[in-house]
Scaffold this motif. Structure first.
Motif, PDB file in Angstrom:
ATOM      1  N   PRO A 257     -23.356 -21.515 -66.265  1.00  0.00           N
ATOM      2  CA  PRO A 257     -24.053 -22.519 -65.467  1.00  0.00           C
ATOM      3  C   PRO A 257     -23.526 -22.545 -64.027  1.00  0.00           C
ATOM      4  O   PRO A 257     -22.487 -21.958 -63.718  1.00  0.00           O
ATOM      5  N   VAL A 258     -24.263 -23.235 -63.171  1.00  0.00           N
ATOM      6  CA  VAL A 258     -23.954 -23.271 -61.741  1.00  0.00           C
ATOM      7  C   VAL A 258     -22.546 -23.799 -61.467  1.00  0.00           C
ATOM      8  O   VAL A 258     -21.780 -23.199 -60.710  1.00  0.00           O
ATOM      9  N   ASP A 259     -22.192 -24.916 -62.122  1.00  0.00           N
ATOM     10  CA  ASP A 259     -20.884 -25.513 -61.799  1.00  0.00           C
ATOM     11  C   ASP A 259     -19.725 -24.599 -62.199  1.00  0.00           C
ATOM     12  O   ASP A 259     -18.704 -24.532 -61.524  1.00  0.00           O
ATOM     13  N   TYR A 260     -19.920 -23.872 -63.281  1.00  0.00           N
ATOM     14  CA  TYR A 260     -18.869 -22.939 -63.698  1.00  0.00           C
ATOM     15  C   TYR A 260     -18.691 -21.827 -62.672  1.00  0.00           C
ATOM     16  O   TYR A 260     -17.573 -21.473 -62.286  1.00  0.00           O
ATOM     17  N   LYS A 261     -19.817 -21.284 -62.223  1.00  0.00           N
ATOM     18  CA  LYS A 261     -19.731 -20.180 -61.250  1.00  0.00           C
ATOM     19  C   LYS A 261     -19.108 -20.665 -59.940  1.00  0.00           C
ATOM     20  O   LYS A 261     -18.344 -19.946 -59.306  1.00  0.00           O
ATOM     21  N   ARG A 262     -19.455 -21.887 -59.575  1.00  0.00           N
ATOM     22  CA  ARG A 262     -18.865 -22.426 -58.357  1.00  0.00           C
ATOM     23  C   ARG A 262     -17.352 -22.626 -58.540  1.00  0.00           C
ATOM     24  O   ARG A 262     -16.548 -22.314 -57.667  1.00  0.00           O
ATOM     25  N   HIS A 263     -17.012 -23.114 -59.726  1.00  0.00           N
ATOM     26  CA  HIS A 263     -15.587 -23.259 -60.036  1.00  0.00           C
ATOM     27  C   HIS A 263     -14.870 -21.914 -59.933  1.00  0.00           C
ATOM     28  O   HIS A 263     -13.788 -21.802 -59.351  1.00  0.00           O
ATOM     29  N   LEU A 264     -15.517 -20.883 -60.492  1.00  0.00           N
ATOM     30  CA  LEU A 264     -14.896 -19.551 -60.444  1.00  0.00           C
ATOM     31  C   LEU A 264     -14.768 -19.051 -59.009  1.00  0.00           C
ATOM     32  O   LEU A 264     -13.774 -18.398 -58.663  1.00  0.00           O
ATOM     33  N   ALA A 265     -15.767 -19.331 -58.192  1.00  0.00           N
ATOM     34  CA  ALA A 265     -15.704 -18.873 -56.799  1.00  0.00           C
ATOM     35  C   ALA A 265     -14.416 -19.389 -56.164  1.00  0.00           C
ATOM     36  O   ALA A 265     -13.703 -18.648 -55.482  1.00  0.00           O
ATOM     37  N   ALA A 266     -14.096 -20.629 -56.413  1.00  0.00           N
ATOM     38  CA  ALA A 266     -12.869 -21.203 -55.852  1.00  0.00           C
ATOM     39  C   ALA A 266     -11.628 -20.616 -56.520  1.00  0.00           C
ATOM     40  O   ALA A 266     -10.688 -20.167 -55.846  1.00  0.00           O
ATOM     41  N   GLU A 267     -11.649 -20.582 -57.839  1.00  0.00           N
ATOM     42  CA  GLU A 267     -10.482 -20.106 -58.592  1.00  0.00           C
ATOM     43  C   GLU A 267     -10.167 -18.656 -58.238  1.00  0.00           C
ATOM     44  O   GLU A 267      -9.012 -18.287 -57.990  1.00  0.00           O
TER      45      GLU A 267
ATOM     46  N   PRO B  31     -17.741 -16.963 -44.432  1.00  0.00           N
ATOM     47  CA  PRO B  31     -17.236 -17.055 -43.051  1.00  0.00           C
ATOM     48  C   PRO B  31     -16.545 -18.393 -42.747  1.00  0.00           C
ATOM     49  O   PRO B  31     -15.544 -18.405 -42.026  1.00  0.00           O
ATOM     50  N   ALA B  32     -17.054 -19.476 -43.278  1.00  0.00           N
ATOM     51  CA  ALA B  32     -16.439 -20.779 -42.995  1.00  0.00           C
ATOM     52  C   ALA B  32     -15.012 -20.823 -43.528  1.00  0.00           C
ATOM     53  O   ALA B  32     -14.086 -21.315 -42.862  1.00  0.00           O
ATOM     54  N   ALA B  33     -14.833 -20.283 -44.709  1.00  0.00           N
ATOM     55  CA  ALA B  33     -13.498 -20.272 -45.311  1.00  0.00           C
ATOM     56  C   ALA B  33     -12.555 -19.375 -44.518  1.00  0.00           C
ATOM     57  O   ALA B  33     -11.388 -19.707 -44.285  1.00  0.00           O
ATOM     58  N   GLU B  34     -13.098 -18.221 -44.090  1.00  0.00           N
ATOM     59  CA  GLU B  34     -12.270 -17.304 -43.281  1.00  0.00           C
ATOM     60  C   GLU B  34     -11.825 -18.002 -41.995  1.00  0.00           C
ATOM     61  O   GLU B  34     -10.653 -17.965 -41.615  1.00  0.00           O
ATOM     62  N   GLU B  35     -12.805 -18.627 -41.362  1.00  0.00           N
ATOM     63  CA  GLU B  35     -12.553 -19.328 -40.109  1.00  0.00           C
ATOM     64  C   GLU B  35     -11.449 -20.367 -40.284  1.00  0.00           C
ATOM     65  O   GLU B  35     -10.500 -20.453 -39.496  1.00  0.00           O
ATOM     66  N   ALA B  36     -11.573 -21.121 -41.371  1.00  0.00           N
ATOM     67  CA  ALA B  36     -10.622 -22.205 -41.612  1.00  0.00           C
ATOM     68  C   ALA B  36      -9.212 -21.687 -41.886  1.00  0.00           C
ATOM     69  O   ALA B  36      -8.226 -22.351 -41.575  1.00  0.00           O
ATOM     70  N   LEU B  37      -9.139 -20.499 -42.466  1.00  0.00           N
ATOM     71  CA  LEU B  37      -7.831 -19.984 -42.874  1.00  0.00           C
ATOM     72  C   LEU B  37      -7.103 -19.265 -41.732  1.00  0.00           C
ATOM     73  O   LEU B  37      -5.865 -19.185 -41.731  1.00  0.00           O
ATOM     74  N   ARG B  38      -7.851 -18.738 -40.799  1.00  0.00           N
ATOM     75  CA  ARG B  38      -7.232 -17.995 -39.703  1.00  0.00           C
ATOM     76  C   ARG B  38      -6.258 -18.899 -38.948  1.00  0.00           C
ATOM     77  O   ARG B  38      -6.583 -20.031 -38.613  1.00  0.00           O
ATOM     78  N   GLY B  39      -5.044 -18.389 -38.752  1.00  0.00           N
ATOM     79  CA  GLY B  39      -4.047 -19.148 -38.011  1.00  0.00           C
ATOM     80  C   GLY B  39      -3.283 -20.152 -38.863  1.00  0.00           C
ATOM     81  O   GLY B  39      -2.351 -20.789 -38.382  1.00  0.00           O
TER      82      GLY B  39
ATOM     83  N   ARG C 269     -11.884 -23.635 -51.663  1.00  0.00           N
ATOM     84  CA  ARG C 269     -12.838 -24.735 -51.886  1.00  0.00           C
ATOM     85  C   ARG C 269     -14.017 -24.627 -50.930  1.00  0.00           C
ATOM     86  O   ARG C 269     -15.166 -24.793 -51.322  1.00  0.00           O
ATOM     87  N   LEU C 270     -13.710 -24.300 -49.708  1.00  0.00           N
ATOM     88  CA  LEU C 270     -14.772 -24.120 -48.709  1.00  0.00           C
ATOM     89  C   LEU C 270     -15.708 -22.973 -49.105  1.00  0.00           C
ATOM     90  O   LEU C 270     -16.932 -23.086 -49.025  1.00  0.00           O
TER      91      LEU C 270
END
Ligand SMILES: Cc1cc2nc3c(=O)[nH]c(=O)nc-3n(C[C@H](O)[C@H](O)[C@H](O)COP(=O)(O)OP(=O)(O)OC[C@H]3O[C@@H](n4cnc5c(N)ncnc54)[C@H](O)[C@@H]3O)c2cc1C
Lengths: 791, 292
Positions: free
Chosen positions: B264-274, B228-236, B249-250
């Motif tokens: 590992p955690v950092d990889y999955k987080r990286h993928l979430a962004a990518e 939701p934070a990312a959606e919020e930030a992107l709207r508009g 990134r958010l």
């Protein structure tokens, strides 16, 4: 006489597999298809702990469940002297645990019930009081002085050390390394993997209480060896044991050893007086049966600055699990690992292997490994690329420069192997032409400019198969020679009986073709009988790509005995001297008078007739032989893999795979190609996704096909196969084995390709499996220890 | 062979019958749809229902895929393969076809259902991220009647949903709005594997401005499979690479992945962004009609 065009398929060449007629129609007959009147069902209780003391076992609730016939524990077996059994490596292994459990999935109790469901329900009702002990889950940790001792059942065992074994000349190697311009070292792990045949292990035991004869249907790659071992272990008379290995859904070395479940089905049948079936499930199979590899290696390579490889040495810690149960020729505790000098002309080489116990399942020699040549080839082919990396040399050029030359054969390696024949540069050249190597390198350079990741990986392998000469090779004292019996029926149809056992390799076709080639009989007219100890001659079975090199040779030679005998019969039929006869592919005829001749079919009928035969010649047309191979055969090949790597995710796509194999003379090229296809898929699997990792408690993290990944057609490119043919000079038909070539050669090609792709990130080595996470971590300069739970 | 613990079996003849059976059999009874999640768990004896209520005969009521007013309706018993083959689904929301192509394998897709996927509530389920990105509504029915729940509120934790033991999922309603594009991006170790990480995005554009956006994430510990934070930030914001990356990134920051054999955690987080970036990029392109 029929014309050649009309003749049915005979001899070598592509022809459909005889066994497929039943297999593709679902009419195969596997162990689990065996149903006997009154048959009961067994199930094993397995340990949830990797290392724990057993304080007590309460079976009362299980025994009280309706339909349960008996519950057997280690204590029961102790009374019968059967709680422990010998392994193929002169160790002992618990049939059912008595003192402790030593790996997760170890056998603890056996339930026998009216049906499979009841047996499984009862297993859950057995209560075991375990006292967990510290776990050795890492081979490197096993040797530390404070490591818990796993094998305290053995009187003199004070640590987790099993053996030290070395090969090559250490001093000479040291000298070569000390004087070399370039020395590079690398830690290389070949992680624990599993052959994972689709059919799990199982058996149906039927002990006839009246005759005292035991019939055992079982998933065995080596029925005769199994029979002898049962005779030795259980004290049953060998002639009262019949081992039948029916159709087998893949073995890959995992069905060479004897598992507690087989023994328990026999015990169950003796106890209940009824046949007992035991078939394990997928998780049991992956957790407890023969794993493969688990070699922790430190390789070092010495060379001149301009890329002449001088020496190779390696230290290995070999994780053998909780019981030393590897299956290999007795003299070689590290299997054939010392063929690790590969395909190169070296001045010196040395390897030192230390075997250790850990709290993991026993095994180690499986998954088409040719007795550890997978590990050996992976090591040398990785080290050559590591050297290429350091020298900034092209890996193809570096190999070309160091490959053995055709005129060096027969070639004796620094560790004593005598390679029989080969033209290595020709195979590599062909692979490079098929790949369009220079074009690929141009494309790669362009892509790198654009920031895209593409890699080209090469592996050259030399296999050593067909174990083996009896004077060097035995398993539990049984020499590795194999018999063959051939009988031609009066009407010219034939039955061949062999000791080896197909698990999908197509023996029923290939061996018929060998007979057909020698005698001119149609493939369809030759029945191949195998997998039943009451029906076949003794021999050590199918693994290590030994069927064609050993039993294939026996088959050719027994057919030649028939041909020789047929010549004498023909001479009586034609009333000429045998010396005046000439063989023409399918008939003997008078030299210079081809019209005057007799086909093998005509001769067979005559041999069974009232025809007067020369003095000393017995009637009928049959023969037996035993083949003791003079040497191994040495297939080889050049593999090139092309991959694309997604820079943002680390995901690898295998774009192309070019495989040039030389397995000598090809009996059935289609079957050879099938073997290669399967092995290449294995290689993609091991390189990119397969691993059996463990966490700190010794939990097995790959006990299902959701966790232990097998590659599918979507991960495999359309294989591009090529061949060269260098016959084996000592094999009767010039054939070499091919069953394991591709599994041995392909992992290094894929890994080399991935590392070539991510070279711009300064990565020299990363361990298999190169999952997206592992590739990404390597690109970040933080490679993952792939065999442990990911933190 | 792995075999389940004993259980009884009933075959429902109608939705009413199914709900009645569930009420009679009590909280230890379970619905079985495709069975591709439930039965493996039963064979491993991780799930031990006393009774199964088979709803596979309710296809006429529960397996439809159709447009109803301004919503795409997908029946809970629609198979993965039905969704993949549906032209109307592809026309409105290509994200479904992106995702279905990489869910499991053809054998599983032929039998596994949309409702089963959502009710299983596996933290790595792909369709949960898809429906969350599209802000779909699930229609549930129990003895107490029919109710609607946003997919974003359906899951209360791993393998846990808001469904009552006697409630059946009937269908999913996805609001159709003009100017939209959607896409799904997944990294898996092998075809047919659950995702290492995956992201879905739906973007509605006004010219070059993001009017609205939905982001779905799976296998990375995103609460309710959303960001939701990312959606919020992107709207508009302008629909550009920079704003997509900032939103991604958010999204990654708000994930809570756990380490396992997939990475590992950092990889999955990286993928979430990518993968969020890639999904937004492709969804926006589709909204502009730039890619089929
Ligand atoms: C080999 C394999 C690979 C897979 N790979 C993936 C993948 O990559 N990505 C992915 O997302 N999924 C994957 N799955 C899961 C697949 O999508 C399943 O089919 C799905 O999760 C469950 O659907 P089902 O109809 O089989 O449900 P079932 O197994 O029948 O049921 C699952 C759960 O949902 C409940 N349920 C089912 N229908 C209803 C309903 N209408 N109302 C109320 N409760 C209901 C059941 O009671 C049960 O608790 C995979 C599964 C397998 C076997």
């Amino acid at each position: 006489m029929t014309t050649v065009e009309e003749r049915p398929h005979t001899g070598f060449g592509r022809t459909l597999r005889k066994e497929d007629v039943r297999l593709v129609r679902g009419k195969g007959n596997y162990v689990d298809d065996v149903r006997l009147p009154g048959m009961l069902h067994g199930a094993l209780l397995r340990s949830p702990y990797a290392h724990a003391k057993i304080n007590s076992i309460d079976t009362s609730a299980a025994e009280a469940l309706p339909g349960v016939k008996a519950v057997v524990t280690g204590e029961t077996l102790k009374g019968l002297g059967l709680a422990w059994m010998p392994t193929l490596s002169y160790d002992v292994q618990a049939v059912l645990a008595t003192d402790k459990v030593r790996y997760q999935g170890q056998e603890v109790a056996f339930v026998i019930a009216e049906d499979h469901y009841t047996a499984r329900d009862a297993v859950e009702l057995i209560e075991v009081d375990y006292e967990p002990l510290p776990v050795v889950f890492d081979a490197k940790r096993a040797l530390e002085p404070d490591a818990p001792v796993i094998r305290d059942d053995k009187e003199d065992q004070r640590d987790n050390h099993i053996f030290d074994w070395e090969s090559g000349d250490a001093a000479r190697t040291e000298e070569v390394f000390a004087n070399a311009e370039v020395v590079v070292a690398e830690d290389i792990l070949y992680p624990r993997v599993h052959p994972a045949p689709l059919e799990t292990c199982g058996s149906v035991a039927d002990m006839d209480p009246v005759t005292g004869k035991l019939t055992l249907w079982t998933t065995s790659q080596a029925p005769h060896a199994h029979r002898t071992v049962y005779a030795l272990v259980a004290g049953l008379p060998e002639h009262k044991i019949r081992v039948i290995a029916p159709d087998i859904g893949g073995g890959f070395g995992g069905k060479v050893g004897i598992y507690p479940g087989y023994v328990m089905s026999i015990v169950g049948s003796i106890v209940t007086g009824r046949p007992v079936k035991w078939v394990e499930d997928r998780a049991e199979h992956l957790m407890s049966t023969a794993f493969a590899r688990d070699y922790h290696m430190r390789g070092e390579i010495a060379a001149t600055k301009d890329g002449k490889i001088l020496g190779l040495r390696v230290k290995v810690i070999a994780d053998h699990g909780a019981f030393n149960a590897t299956a290999q020729p007795t003299k070689f505790p590290a299997g054939f690992f010392h063929v690790f000098t590969g395909s190169y002309d070296l001045r010196a080489a040395h390897c030192a292997v230390t075997g250790v116990y850990t709290n993991k399942a026993p095994g180690g020699v499986a998954y088409a490994c040719s007795f550890r040549i997978t590990e050996a080839v992976y090591l040398v082919e990785r080290m050559v690329d590591v050297l290429a990396y350091e020298l900034k040399a092209d890996p193809a050029e570096l190999r070309m420069k160091n490959l053995l030359k055709p005129d060096q054969f027969p070639y004796t390696t620094q560790t004593g192997w005598e390679y029989d024949s080969g033209d290595y540069p020709k195979a590599l050249q062909l692979a490079m032409e098929m790949a369009g190597y220079d074009e690929l390198r141009r494309e790669q350079a362009e892509k790198r400019e654009r920031g895209e990741l593409m890699g080209v990986g090469i592996a050259f392998f030399t296999e050593a198969v067909g174990a083996g000469p009896r004077k060097h090779m035995d398993i539990l004292g049984l020499g590795m020679a194999d018999g063959a019996e051939l009988r031609i029926h009066p009407t010219g149809k034939a039955v061949l009986r062999i000791s080896v056992k197909t698990q999908g390799q197509g023996h029923e076709t290939t061996f018929a073709q060998i007979v057909g080639n020698e005698l001119g009989l149609p493939t369809a007219d030759i029945e191949v009988v195998h997998g039943d100890t009451d029906q076949t001659p003794f021999g050590l079975g199918t693994y290590g790509s030994r069927s064609t090199p050993v039993s294939g040779a026996a088959t050719a030679l027994v057919a030649r005995k028939i041909r020789d005998k047929a010549k004498i019969v023909a001479s009586a039929m034609l009333e000429v001297s045998p010396d005046d006869l000439e063989w023409a592919g399918n008939r003997w005829h008078v030299k210079g008078d081809p019209e005057q001749g007799k086909t093998i079919q005509e001769i067979a009928l005559a041999a069974h007739s009232s025809l007067e035969l020369p003095e000393g010649v017995e009637g009928h047309l049959d023969a037996t032989t035993v083949y003791n191979p003079p040497n191994l055969t040495y297939p080889f090949g050049a593999y090139i893999c092309v991959v694309d790597v997604d820079k943002g995710t680390g995901a690898v796509k295998v774009r192309r795979f070019i495989a040039v194999d030389d397995c000598g003379v090809r009996i059935n090229p289609m079957i050879v190609e099938g073997q290669v296809h399967g092995g290449l898929a294995d290689g993609v699997g091991m390189a990119l996704m397969q691993v059996m990792a463990f966490d700190e408690e010794g939990n097995h993290l790959g006990a299902s096909f959701m966790d232990y990944l097998l590659p599918t057609s979507l991960e495999c490119p359309s294989w591009e196969l090529g061949e060269t043919v260098t016959p084996s000079p000592h094999h009767p038909i010039g054939a070499k084995g091919v069953g394991e070539s591709a599994t041995v050669g392909s992992p290094a090609a894929v890994v080399n390709a991935v590392l070539d792709a991510i070279r711009p990130y300064g990565v020299r080595h990363a361990d298999m499996p190169l999952t997206p996470a592992a590739v990404w971590a390597a690109m970040q300069g933080r490679p993952i220890r792939t065999d442990l739970a990911i933190p | 062979m792995q075999v389940p613990a004993p259980f009884t079996y009933e075959r429902a003849t109608s939705v009413e019958h199914a709900i009645e059976l569930l009420g009679q059999l009590g909280p230890e009874a379970r619905v079985v749809a495709g069975g591709h999640s439930l039965i493996p768990m039963m064979k491993l004896r991780l799930a031990r229902p006393d009774a199964l209520v088979d709803i596979n005969d309710l296809g006429a009521e529960l397996a439809q895929i159709r447009v109803d007013g301004d919503a795409l309706v997908i029946g809970a018993l629609a198979r993965h393969a039905d969704v993949l083959a549906s032209a109307v689904v592809g026309e409105h929301f290509p994200i479904f076809h992106d995702a279905e192509r990489v869910i499991a394998d053809p054998v599983v897709r032929n039998f596994g259902t949309v409702g089963g996927s959502l009710c299983q509530a596996d933290p790595a389920e792909d369709l949960a991220a898809v429906f969350a990105a599209l802000d779909a509504v699930a229609v549930l029915r129990g003895a107490a009647g029919v109710r609607e729940v946003r997919v974003r509120e359906l899951h209360v934790g791993p393998y846990e949903t808001v469904l009552a033991p006697d409630e059946l999922m009937l269908e999913l309603r996805v609001p159709i709005r003009p100017g939209g594009g959607s896409a799904y991006e997944k990294v898996e170790r092998r075809v047919g594997d659950y995702p290492v990480a995956a992201a879905g995005a739906a973007v509605w554009l006004d010219g070059d401005t993001v009017r609205d956006v939905g982001i779905g994430l799976t296998a990375v510990g995103a609460e309710h499979f959303t960001a939701p934070a990312a959606e919020e930030a992107l709207r508009g914001q302008p629909a550009t690479e920079e704003s997509f990356q900032a939103a991604a990134r958010l999204a990654a920051e708000h994930c809570n992945p756990s380490a396992d054999q997939r990475g590992p955690v950092d990889y999955k987080r990286h993928l979430a962004a990518e993968l969020t970036t890639r999904a937004l990029r492709r969804a926006a392109a589709r909204a502009r009609g730039q890619e089929a």
